[in-house]
Design an enzyme around this catalytic site. Structure first.
Site: not given
Ligand code: PMP
Length: 360
Positions: A50, A277
């Site tokens: 991110k 993830s």
């Protein structure tokens, strides 16, 4: 801290974000030797993919005049985005307030606090994820000059991956004489899959681009929130507006228990301590490879590392259930491919108006 303008500070941080190594992971699966590739995104400044989006959005916001020095940055996030905006935002001298669902891991909450952000936890009763977005919007409206990145609908989120993640991974594969047959990535905002996917489709005819979701909570396939899952960072409670299904191939689904087992294996067998993830992405990449043939070049991302999940099921014994793929994966070797892309480090922000050509 010096009195440098935030745009100068952004420039100083540029080489800490992106240009990550590409991992080539060798393993055996049901009697065949395989390789899958994954970008080591946990090596970014604040520890996740991110940072790419936060850096790009802030750079664009300064260039457009939408963000002024010292203004409040407010965002709703399930964690990593907040950590990125807190880290980069504070480095640029901004106050940062993050709204997040109350059930995220304590490591994420504490990390945000340690990075100097204000953290507001929103319970399920108060609306959870959607409630966090609404509360962030109202605080931004009530605060003059506040900047709301709106990661779920901001195209600059996709562009961060279009301009850097995609070119980087293609450059790294080409240096090895490889061409990707498929790219897969779990969908949180969808920025990674949409931006990297768009770049690869333009460059590699026929490449498959698969979004990934938890089979325990298949929001994208059903169109709404169903069930619960443990893959923090993907499959929030709605389909993000930046997702365009006509630009994507089939949705791949991974059980959260299988993702946990895979992430555990990557850490314990290869020393790659990644988050849940990443385990899901590895197994989805394996599914894509199964469909294309065992030698197909399939790439994914390892979005963050395991340090934010030490209090979660990632560190507990996970039962193996029928249909899981991870028990048949025997990890063998890891090789990190060089950071070959000289041009795809984040470009300098647009020159600030007060800068003369000579001072740049
Ligand atoms: N994995 C993790 C751990 C994340 O934090 C995120 C971002 N929420 C993603 C995957 C998905 O990335 P994107 O938002 O680009 O879809």
């Amino acid at each position: 801290m010096t009195d440098q303008h935030p745009v100068e500070r952004l420039r100083g941080l540029a080489s800490l974000v992106g240009n990550t190594p590409l991992l080539a992971i060798e393993f055996d699966f049901r009697g065949t030797r395989r390789v899958l590739h994954a970008k080591a995104e946990y090596l970014n400044l604040s520890g996740s993919i991110k940072d790419r989006m936060a850096m790009h959005i802030l750079r664009k916001a300064y260039a457009a005049g939408a963000l002024q020095p010292g203004a409040l940055i407010v965002e709703a996030t399930s964690g990593n985005t907040g950590i990125s905006f807190a880290s980069i935002g504070r480095a640029l001298g901004h106050p940062v307030t993050i709204f997040m669902p109350a059930w995220m891991s304590t490591e994420r909450i504490n990390l945000l606090r340690s990075l100097g952000a204000g953290v507001v936890l929103v319970s399920r009763e108060e609306g959870g994820f959607l409630g966090s977005i609404a509360r962030a919007e109202s605080l931004a409206q009530a605060t003059p000059g506040a900047f709301l990145p709106r990661q779920f609908s901001n195209r600059d989120n996709c562009d961060a991956h279009y301009e850097a993640t995609g070119p980087e991974l293609l450059g790294q594969l080409s240096a090895e004489g490889l061409t990707p047959a498929a790219f897969v990535a779990g969908v949180g905002t969808g920025g990674t899959i949409m931006g990297t996917g768009r770049f690869l489709r333009e460059q590699v005819p026929g490449v498959r681009v698969h979004p990934v979701e938890p089979s325990n909570s298949p929001t994208m396939s059903t169109g709404h929130k169903v069930g619960h899952h443990r893959i923090q960072g993907i499959s929030d409670e709605f389909i993000p507006p930046i997702i365009e299904f006509d630009q994507l191939d089939a949705i791949l689904a991974v059980d959260d228990g299988d993702a946990i087992l895979m992430a555990q294996k990557l850490a314990a067998s290869l020393g790659v301590g990644v988050g849940i993830s990443s385990g899901a992405n590895f197994l989805a990449a394996l599914q894509a490879q199964e469909a294309l043939g065992g030698s197909a070049v399939v790439v994914t991302v390892f979005a963050d590392d395991n340090k934010k999940y030490l209090s979660t099921d990632l560190l507990r014994e996970e039962p193996v259930r029928a249909g899981f793929l991870s028990p048949d994966v025997e990890l063998r070797a890891l090789r990190a491919l060089r950071r070959v892309c000289q041009t795809c480090r984040y470009p300098d922000p647009a020159p600030a108006p007060w800068q003369s050509a000579g001072s740049r």
